[in-house]
Design a protein around this motif. Structure first.
Motif, PDB file in Angstrom:
ATOM      1  N   GLN A  77       0.828  -1.210   0.000  1.00 21.72           N
ATOM      2  CA  GLN A  77       0.000   0.000   0.000  1.00 21.72           C
ATOM      3  C   GLN A  77       0.858   1.254   0.000  1.00 21.72           C
ATOM      4  O   GLN A  77       0.512   2.254  -0.647  1.00 21.72           O
ATOM      5  CB  GLN A  77      -0.932  -0.005   1.215  1.00 21.72           C
ATOM      6  N   ASP A  78       1.983   1.214   0.703  1.00 22.15           N
ATOM      7  CA  ASP A  78       2.901   2.366   0.685  1.00 22.15           C
ATOM      8  C   ASP A  78       3.393   2.624  -0.730  1.00 22.15           C
ATOM      9  O   ASP A  78       3.496   3.782  -1.164  1.00 22.15           O
ATOM     10  CB  ASP A  78       4.106   2.099   1.597  1.00 22.15           C
ATOM     11  N   LEU A  79       3.725   1.573  -1.454  1.00 23.70           N
ATOM     12  CA  LEU A  79       4.206   1.722  -2.830  1.00 23.70           C
ATOM     13  C   LEU A  79       3.105   2.274  -3.724  1.00 23.70           C
ATOM     14  O   LEU A  79       3.360   3.122  -4.590  1.00 23.70           O
ATOM     15  CB  LEU A  79       4.696   0.376  -3.365  1.00 23.70           C
ATOM     16  N   ARG A  80       1.880   1.805  -3.534  1.00 24.60           N
ATOM     17  CA  ARG A  80       0.765   2.271  -4.364  1.00 24.60           C
ATOM     18  C   ARG A  80       0.471   3.747  -4.150  1.00 24.60           C
ATOM     19  O   ARG A  80      -0.025   4.416  -5.048  1.00 24.60           O
ATOM     20  CB  ARG A  80      -0.489   1.443  -4.064  1.00 24.60           C
ATOM     21  N   GLU A  81       0.759   4.239  -2.952  1.00 25.81           N
ATOM     22  CA  GLU A  81       0.421   5.633  -2.627  1.00 25.81           C
ATOM     23  C   GLU A  81       1.593   6.597  -2.804  1.00 25.81           C
ATOM     24  O   GLU A  81       1.424   7.809  -2.632  1.00 25.81           O
ATOM     25  CB  GLU A  81      -0.078   5.702  -1.186  1.00 25.81           C
ATOM     26  N   ALA A  82       2.759   6.094  -3.151  1.00 23.87           N
ATOM     27  CA  ALA A  82       3.935   6.967  -3.311  1.00 23.87           C
ATOM     28  C   ALA A  82       3.683   7.992  -4.405  1.00 23.87           C
ATOM     29  O   ALA A  82       3.125   7.678  -5.470  1.00 23.87           O
ATOM     30  CB  ALA A  82       5.163   6.134  -3.633  1.00 23.87           C
ATOM     31  N   ILE A 133       1.905   7.378 -17.525  1.00 28.78           N
ATOM     32  CA  ILE A 133       1.573   6.226 -18.378  1.00 28.78           C
ATOM     33  C   ILE A 133       0.073   6.238 -18.691  1.00 28.78           C
ATOM     34  O   ILE A 133      -0.339   6.064 -19.847  1.00 28.78           O
ATOM     35  CB  ILE A 133       1.982   4.920 -17.672  1.00 28.78           C
ATOM     36  N   PHE A 134      -0.752   6.422 -17.671  1.00 29.46           N
ATOM     37  CA  PHE A 134      -2.162   6.727 -17.868  1.00 29.46           C
ATOM     38  C   PHE A 134      -2.291   8.242 -17.712  1.00 29.46           C
ATOM     39  O   PHE A 134      -2.230   8.758 -16.594  1.00 29.46           O
ATOM     40  CB  PHE A 134      -3.038   6.005 -16.837  1.00 29.46           C
ATOM     41  N   PRO A 135      -2.427   8.984 -18.808  1.00 25.51           N
ATOM     42  CA  PRO A 135      -2.430  10.455 -18.731  1.00 25.51           C
ATOM     43  C   PRO A 135      -3.532  10.998 -17.835  1.00 25.51           C
ATOM     44  O   PRO A 135      -4.634  10.421 -17.763  1.00 25.51           O
ATOM     45  CB  PRO A 135      -2.649  10.881 -20.186  1.00 25.51           C
ATOM     46  N   SER A 136      -3.226  12.088 -17.152  1.00 29.63           N
ATOM     47  CA  SER A 136      -4.201  12.720 -16.259  1.00 29.63           C
ATOM     48  C   SER A 136      -5.464  13.097 -17.019  1.00 29.63           C
ATOM     49  O   SER A 136      -6.580  12.893 -16.524  1.00 29.63           O
ATOM     50  CB  SER A 136      -3.588  13.973 -15.617  1.00 29.63           C
ATOM     51  N   ALA A 137      -5.283  13.646 -18.221  1.00 28.17           N
ATOM     52  CA  ALA A 137      -6.445  14.081 -19.024  1.00 28.17           C
ATOM     53  C   ALA A 137      -7.338  12.892 -19.370  1.00 28.17           C
ATOM     54  O   ALA A 137      -8.569  12.992 -19.358  1.00 28.17           O
ATOM     55  CB  ALA A 137      -5.969  14.775 -20.296  1.00 28.17           C
ATOM     56  N   TYR A 138      -6.712  11.759 -19.688  1.00 26.51           N
ATOM     57  CA  TYR A 138      -7.484  10.566 -20.027  1.00 26.51           C
ATOM     58  C   TYR A 138      -8.281  10.084 -18.821  1.00 26.51           C
ATOM     59  O   TYR A 138      -9.482   9.758 -18.925  1.00 26.51           O
ATOM     60  CB  TYR A 138      -6.562   9.454 -20.518  1.00 26.51           C
ATOM     61  N   LEU A 139      -7.637  10.050 -17.646  1.00 27.71           N
ATOM     62  CA  LEU A 139      -8.327   9.583 -16.448  1.00 27.71           C
ATOM     63  C   LEU A 139      -9.484  10.504 -16.084  1.00 27.71           C
ATOM     64  O   LEU A 139     -10.565  10.048 -15.673  1.00 27.71           O
ATOM     65  CB  LEU A 139      -7.343   9.479 -15.279  1.00 27.71           C
ATOM     66  N   LYS A 140      -9.290  11.808 -16.264  1.00 26.44           N
ATOM     67  CA  LYS A 140     -10.380  12.751 -15.981  1.00 26.44           C
ATOM     68  C   LYS A 140     -11.517  12.583 -16.974  1.00 26.44           C
ATOM     69  O   LYS A 140     -12.696  12.644 -16.622  1.00 26.44           O
ATOM     70  CB  LYS A 140      -9.843  14.183 -16.031  1.00 26.44           C
ATOM     71  N   ALA A 141     -11.159  12.381 -18.249  1.00 27.16           N
ATOM     72  CA  ALA A 141     -12.174  12.203 -19.289  1.00 27.16           C
ATOM     73  C   ALA A 141     -13.020  10.955 -19.032  1.00 27.16           C
ATOM     74  O   ALA A 141     -14.195  10.897 -19.410  1.00 27.16           O
ATOM     75  CB  ALA A 141     -11.510  12.108 -20.660  1.00 27.16           C
ATOM     76  N   GLU A 182      -5.962   9.233  -8.292  1.00 28.12           N
ATOM     77  CA  GLU A 182      -4.759  10.049  -8.335  1.00 28.12           C
ATOM     78  C   GLU A 182      -3.875   9.603  -9.489  1.00 28.12           C
ATOM     79  O   GLU A 182      -3.519   8.429  -9.592  1.00 28.12           O
ATOM     80  CB  GLU A 182      -4.001   9.936  -7.013  1.00 28.12           C
ATOM     81  N   ALA A 183      -3.538  10.542 -10.371  1.00 26.75           N
ATOM     82  CA  ALA A 183      -2.673  10.218 -11.515  1.00 26.75           C
ATOM     83  C   ALA A 183      -1.201  10.404 -11.198  1.00 26.75           C
ATOM     84  O   ALA A 183      -0.336   9.742 -11.795  1.00 26.75           O
ATOM     85  CB  ALA A 183      -3.053  11.073 -12.720  1.00 26.75           C
ATOM     86  N   ASN A 184      -0.896  11.310 -10.245  1.00 35.84           N
ATOM     87  CA  ASN A 184       0.509  11.641  -9.951  1.00 35.84           C
ATOM     88  C   ASN A 184       1.107  10.641  -8.967  1.00 35.84           C
ATOM     89  O   ASN A 184       1.428  10.971  -7.818  1.00 35.84           O
ATOM     90  CB  ASN A 184       0.616  13.055  -9.397  1.00 35.84           C
ATOM     91  N   LEU A 185       1.237   9.406  -9.423  1.00 31.42           N
ATOM     92  CA  LEU A 185       1.811   8.345  -8.614  1.00 31.42           C
ATOM     93  C   LEU A 185       3.104   7.846  -9.252  1.00 31.42           C
ATOM     94  O   LEU A 185       3.229   7.812 -10.477  1.00 31.42           O
ATOM     95  CB  LEU A 185       0.831   7.171  -8.485  1.00 31.42           C
ATOM     96  N   ALA A 186       4.038   7.423  -8.400  1.00 36.80           N
ATOM     97  CA  ALA A 186       5.297   6.887  -8.923  1.00 36.80           C
ATOM     98  C   ALA A 186       5.051   5.674  -9.809  1.00 36.80           C
ATOM     99  O   ALA A 186       5.749   5.468 -10.812  1.00 36.80           O
ATOM    100  CB  ALA A 186       6.219   6.516  -7.765  1.00 36.80           C
ATOM    101  N   LEU A 187       4.045   4.875  -9.470  1.00 38.59           N
ATOM    102  CA  LEU A 187       3.749   3.679 -10.258  1.00 38.59           C
ATOM    103  C   LEU A 187       3.129   4.017 -11.604  1.00 38.59           C
ATOM    104  O   LEU A 187       3.034   3.145 -12.477  1.00 38.59           O
ATOM    105  CB  LEU A 187       2.821   2.749  -9.467  1.00 38.59           C
ATOM    106  N   ASN A 188       2.719   5.260 -11.792  1.00 37.98           N
ATOM    107  CA  ASN A 188       2.133   5.702 -13.069  1.00 37.98           C
ATOM    108  C   ASN A 188       3.118   6.552 -13.860  1.00 37.98           C
ATOM    109  O   ASN A 188       2.738   7.329 -14.717  1.00 37.98           O
ATOM    110  CB  ASN A 188       0.852   6.499 -12.812  1.00 37.98           C
TER     111      ASN A 188
END
Length: 553
Positions: free
Chosen positions: A404-409, A453-461, A467-473
């Motif tokens: 969970q820590d990694l997912r939220e970084a 990798i998953f663009p913020s604009a795409y996720l909003k659309a 949250e798009a601003n993740l290290a895993l993204n």
């Protein structure tokens, strides 16, 4: 700390006798002539110029002193000027007339913007043994221009006699003009002589570390001095070696070290660790500099091996470095590598891989880093230098983050230790660019951009509030590829990449996996599955690297 007052006459007297001097770590004169001019106007118009800051001295000064520019060295230093160098130097040199390219004059005809007495700064040149313009040496022509040399206002009996002689020459036979001008000059000289410049003083028993902390805090208006600047003059006098020359030679041999931070800071902290001291300011100030010079070749070798090690581990620069603490520690530990047989070198590499990645992934150095790292370095030194077979530095017992820590970084472009550690995992497979296929290296890392990798604009659309601003993204790709992909969904840009090159889908999949990206969630545009599966990839990588084992996706 004590606050007191002191007249300008007494300040100048202390400079004249060498009682007030500068700690040698102070930078040299930096004021412009317009700043000097403004200071003189402040004194003439009895405006405050701020307080000075001194360190009282009893016996030998704690820092090597140097006199105010053009001032005498004197025999006994009783005060070191920590703040006020520019003001004291400007007053001393202007009243002595010792600026080679400027002469300052009080003007009868001009006024300041606030209606006060004005000062002029006249540019001087020297040719054939004469100073130009020629009229600056002629009292009659100066008075005709309404100008009086500031050097006539220097307090003291000798200066008073010189001023009277100048006035007599300038006024000729007119006793009335002489008396009138004497009154003006005496008034101005009195203003200078009695002008109060308050100061704060630190007692003589103040420790060097405390003095430097005060100095750093009060000198925030200009380029701050590094600890290297502060100590280098004292060291060079003490050991007869130029640290600047040593550092320049190190930079020539290990140019890559500068990618990981300020080389001066790295080297001083590494030197402290090599002397079994915490890598902080008080320890650096108490280093045995003869030992530093004697062990300098080992330090340089340690730096060289450290850069090679960091590059091999895909830790490419300070912009992506999770935590700085490990860099000086690695140098101190690799400094023992020159005489190791191959098997011991391999063991050292495994231990240091485990040390470094645990430093990146755990909270070991989040607080009390200096005291923590010296404990770890001591234990690791036993293994690397002394050949102790089983060591257990505290960092090896530090808890690794959970899934969970990694997912939220957060976003690794920020100074987020865990986010940057995750990003470094994505480089272990080469982080091949998604379009041009070039693997990331020290030569091109600075040109890579942080891509969603998953663009913020795409996720909003898609109506998602995740949250798009993740290290895993995040993936590091070239700016050109970043512009090409822009805000396309993963499935679309995967298809575009496959169609854009003759190698087809297999090459696209290879490039994705070189970043540690799971393929299937991308093909289905499933962000939640992507984050979950990539977290599992990072966990596997983290556990391997934090155990000293190499890993690649």
């Amino acid at each position: 700390m004590e606050a007191r007052n002191r007249s300008l006459n007494d300040w100048l007297g202390a400079v004249r006798t060498g009682q007030v001097q500068l700690p040698r770590f102070q930078r040299f004169e930096a004021w412009s002539y317009s700043q000097v001019q403004s200071l003189l106007e402040s004194v003439l118009n009895e405006l405050p110029i701020g307080a000075m800051f001194i360190l009282q001295v009893e016996g030998n000064p704690p820092f090597h002193p140097r006199p105010i520019d053009t001032g005498p060295a004197g025999e006994k230093v009783s005060e070191l000027l920590l703040d006020g160098q520019q003001r004291v130097t400007a007053l001393w040199k202007s009243l002595q007339g010792s600026y080679p390219e400027r002469e300052f004059f009080v003007s009868f005809d001009e006024r300041t913007d606030y209606g006060g007495i004005a000062v002029q700064a006249v540019k001087i040149s020297a040719r054939g043994g004469k100073r130009y313009p020629l009229w600056i040496e002629d009292p009659v022509r100066l008075l005709d221009r309404g100008l009086i040399p500031v050097r006539l206002l220097l307090p003291g009996e000798e200066a008073n006699k010189a001023a009277l002689e100048w006035i007599k020459i300038a006024c000729g036979d007119s006793q009335e003009r002489v008396l009138e001008l004497v009154m003006h000059v005496n008034d101005w000289r009195s203003r200078f002589s009695s002008f109060n410049i308050p100061f704060l003083s630190l007692p003589a028993h103040t420790s060097p570390a405390q003095v430097l902390e005060v100095f750093t805090r009060i000198n925030t208006g200009s380029t701050p001095l590094s600890i290297f600047d502060i100590i280098t003059a004292d060291i060079e006098q003490a050991v007869g070696e130029s640290l600047h020359d040593l550092l320049e030679a190190l930079n020539g041999r290990v140019p890559g070290l500068a990618r990981y931070g300020d080389v001066q800071d790295i080297v001083l902290r590494a030197a402290a660790l090599m002397q079994d001291k915490t890598p902080d300011r008080p320890s650096i100030l108490s280093l045995d500099w003869d030992v530093v010079v004697r062990t300098w070749p080992q330090l340089v070798s340690g730096a060289e091996r450290t850069v090679q090690f960091l590059e091999a581990e895909k830790v490419l620069d300070s912009a992506r470095l999770p935590i700085f603490t490990v860099v000086p520690a690695l140098i101190a530990l690799w400094s023992h590598g020159d005489n190791l047989p191959p098997d011991r070198l391999g063991e050292a590499r495994t231990l240091l891989r485990k040390f470094m990645w645990r430093g990146f992934f755990t909270e070991r150095y989040e607080s009390s880093a200096h005291s923590s790292v010296i404990q770890d370095v001591r234990e690791l030194t036993k293994a690397i230098r002394d050949g102790v077979s089983s060591v257990n530095p505290p960092i090896f017992s530090s808890e690794l983050p959970g899934v969970q820590d990694l997912r939220e970084a957060g976003w690794p472009k920020k100074k987020d230790r865990l986010a940057r550690a995750i990003l470094l995992v994505s480089l272990q497979g080469g982080a091949t660019d998604l379009a041009d296929g070039e693997a990331i290296t020290v030569l091109n890392a600075s040109r890579r951009e942080y891509h969603h990798i998953f663009p913020s604009a795409y996720l909003k659309a898609m109506g998602s509030d995740v949250e798009a601003n993740l290290a895993l993204n995040c993936a590091l790709i070239t700016w050109k590829t970043n512009r090409t992909i822009h805000d396309k969904e993963p499935l679309v840009y995967m298809r575009d990449r496959a169609e854009a090159n003759s190698l087809g889908d297999d090459e696209t999949v290879f490039r994705l996996k070189s970043h540690g990206m799971p393929e299937e969630p991308l093909r289905h545009n499933n962000y939640a599955d992507f984050i979950a599966q990539r977290a599992d990839v990072v966990v596997a990588a983290m556990e391997a690297l934090a155990s000293g084992k190499p890993w690649s996706p």
